[in-house]
Scaffold this motif. Structure first.
Motif, PDB file in Angstrom:
ATOM      1  N   THR A  57      -8.432  -3.971   1.585  1.00  0.00           N
ATOM      2  CA  THR A  57      -9.127  -2.982   2.420  1.00  0.00           C
ATOM      3  C   THR A  57     -10.533  -2.725   1.871  1.00  0.00           C
ATOM      4  O   THR A  57     -11.496  -2.583   2.633  1.00  0.00           O
ATOM      5  N   PRO A  78      -8.059   7.031   7.680  1.00  0.00           N
ATOM      6  CA  PRO A  78      -8.358   5.908   6.791  1.00  0.00           C
ATOM      7  C   PRO A  78      -8.016   4.532   7.388  1.00  0.00           C
ATOM      8  O   PRO A  78      -8.573   3.521   6.969  1.00  0.00           O
ATOM      9  N   ASP A  79      -7.143   4.499   8.383  1.00  0.00           N
ATOM     10  CA  ASP A  79      -6.804   3.205   9.005  1.00  0.00           C
ATOM     11  C   ASP A  79      -7.762   2.816  10.120  1.00  0.00           C
ATOM     12  O   ASP A  79      -7.666   1.717  10.664  1.00  0.00           O
ATOM     13  N   GLY A 131       0.835  -1.205   0.000  1.00  0.00           N
ATOM     14  CA  GLY A 131       0.000   0.000   0.000  1.00  0.00           C
ATOM     15  C   GLY A 131       0.867   1.250   0.000  1.00  0.00           C
ATOM     16  O   GLY A 131       2.077   1.191  -0.235  1.00  0.00           O
ATOM     17  N   TRP A 178      -7.202   4.479   0.616  1.00  0.00           N
ATOM     18  CA  TRP A 178      -6.970   3.036   0.714  1.00  0.00           C
ATOM     19  C   TRP A 178      -6.256   2.608  -0.562  1.00  0.00           C
ATOM     20  O   TRP A 178      -6.500   3.158  -1.651  1.00  0.00           O
ATOM     21  N   TYR A 179      -5.401   1.612  -0.446  1.00  0.00           N
ATOM     22  CA  TYR A 179      -4.478   1.319  -1.545  1.00  0.00           C
ATOM     23  C   TYR A 179      -4.500  -0.105  -2.070  1.00  0.00           C
ATOM     24  O   TYR A 179      -3.961  -0.373  -3.123  1.00  0.00           O
ATOM     25  N   GLY A 193     -12.423   5.927   0.751  1.00  0.00           N
ATOM     26  CA  GLY A 193     -11.492   4.974   0.155  1.00  0.00           C
ATOM     27  C   GLY A 193     -10.418   5.604  -0.707  1.00  0.00           C
ATOM     28  O   GLY A 193      -9.582   4.899  -1.263  1.00  0.00           O
ATOM     29  N   ALA A 227      -4.108   3.629  -6.268  1.00  0.00           N
ATOM     30  CA  ALA A 227      -4.514   2.337  -5.688  1.00  0.00           C
ATOM     31  C   ALA A 227      -4.241   1.166  -6.629  1.00  0.00           C
ATOM     32  O   ALA A 227      -5.029   0.240  -6.727  1.00  0.00           O
ATOM     33  N   LEU A 287     -10.590   1.398  10.705  1.00  0.00           N
ATOM     34  CA  LEU A 287     -11.668   0.598  10.120  1.00  0.00           C
ATOM     35  C   LEU A 287     -12.777   0.313  11.137  1.00  0.00           C
ATOM     36  O   LEU A 287     -13.949   0.248  10.778  1.00  0.00           O
TER      37      LEU A 287
END
Ligand code: MG
Length: 390
Positions: free
Chosen positions: A275, A246-247, A119, A270-271, A267, A295, A249
């Protein structure tokens, strides 16, 4: 067999990255001097202006050349670290590989990165290479990329505009618009009031028949988003976007529980497909927004789109309509029913003057028509690419 002969990443000149733009603006763009809610707002010295703490790394171009001299060009971000990953790690390992084998090559680059993470910055490097490979494949096969991936699914892409020059968006003919939220938890009740006032003013300006969304750029916590959503409910936001770290969750799960009736999107930071799988299978978001240049390129986005479609969730790539790459995805993918056009240029400057590639379309009355030239239809030759180099 056509094989990869050369992969070269380089920094793109900043004056080229923002397009030719010769028409003077009749008003400076909203971005000039605007405070935008951001994750660093809890630290006073970095609160007011996010450009203070963001890196100065330039955009990245990636040229892939095949054994017969054919070539493709991809673009990503974050300058020297991403250039190093392409030129010093992924690139040399891919020389001699089959040049049209986009699945195989994507699998390799993401696995090359596994010891330090597929990521983040490595995903930007994977994206630059992957987009160049798809451009190359289209040119070799003499077809536009949207056909190679099973499109078109529509005749043009309907877009919304992002930015706080809402009046300019309406003048340009967009029928949906997204605001950048100026304040987060650090601004307390006063900030909450100002956020509500901004949204209320936009609703009053556009009337009931235009969708309005709100982008929160990773700046908030669950508590704040809940309070903000309650304030905004009467103005009918289409969705609230990118609101949490973003982490976090678990945070997105809590948000979904506490805001069952509110549209949630995210998102762009997110990569990896995993995820998106996590989010889609738990239905944490209503709209997934991977960026095609971040991504994992087109191959990464097609994987994410398959996951989203299986869950019945839309994919609207981050700033997808600002690049020919995102435009081909948007025209081809059935579940991508709308495109985002980020508008950071001056009010009154024709959109045609703000594009990186001469061959790409810009929204006209809120609709993008996609080039059917081979590859991504960039409209540049090798001399043009050489001129982009910083
Ligand atoms: Mg966003």
């Amino acid at each position: 067999m056509l094989t990869i002969e050369r992969i070269e990443a380089f920094a793109i000149r900043s004056d080229i990255a923002s397009g030719p733009g010769h028409t003077p603006a009749r008003r400076a763009p909203w971005l000039a001097g605007a405070e935008i809610a951001a994750p660093l707002a809890r630290h006073a010295r970095f609160k007011r202006d996010r450009t203070v703490w963001r890196p100065k790394w330039p955009a990245v171009g990636c040229l892939v050349t095949a054994s017969d001299g054919s070539w493709g060009f991809g673009v990503s971000r974050y300058g020297s670290p991403v250039i190093a990953i392409v030129n010093e790690h992924f690139g040399p390992l891919l020389i001699g590989e089959p040049a049209l084998a986009t699945e195989r090559l994507w699998d390799m680059t993401t696995r090359f990165a596994s010891p330090y993470g597929a990521g983040g910055l490595s995903a930007y490097a994977t994206s630059a290479i992957d987009l160049a490979l798809w451009d190359l494949k289209g040119k070799v096969l003499k077809r536009p990329v949207y056909e190679l991936i099973g499109g078109p699914s529509r005749s043009h892409v309907e877009c919304y505009a992002t930015g706080n020059d809402t009046d300019w968006h309406m003048e340009l003919g967009f029928r949906a618009t997204k605001l950048a939220c100026p304040h987060g938890p650090a601004d307390g009740l006063e900030g909450l009031d100002a956020n509500e006032a901004l949204f209320a003013k936009a609703r009053e300006l556009v009337g009931p028949q235009v969708e309005i969304m709100l982008d929160c750029w990773m700046s908030m916590d669950v508590e704040y988003v809940v309070r903000l959503a309650q304030r905004l409910a009467r103005y009918e936001p289409r969705w609230i976007e990118d609101s949490l770290n973003p982490d976090d969750l678990d945070g997105f799960e809590a948000l979904r529980r506490r805001l069952p009736g509110v549209g949630l999107a995210g998102g762009e930071h997110w990569y990896v497909p995993q995820t998106f799988l996590h989010a889609a299978s738990r239905r944490l978001l209503d709209v997934l927004q991977p960026d095609i240049g971040w991504a994992g390129g087109l191959t990464g986005l097609l994987r994410i789109a398959a996951i989203a479609d299986a869950a019945g969730i839309a994919v609207i790539p981050h700033a997808g309509m600002n690049t020919p790459y995102g435009q081909h995805f948007g025209l081809a993918v059935p579940g991508s029913h709308m495109g985002e056009f980020f508008l950071g240029s001056g009010v009154g400057v024709p959109l045609d003057e703000t594009k990186l590639f001469p061959g790409q379309g810009v929204p006209v009355d809120g609709k993008v028509t996609v080039s059917d030239a081979p590859g991504f239809g960039l409209g540049v030759d090798l001399d043009g690419i050489a001129r982009m180099k910083a």
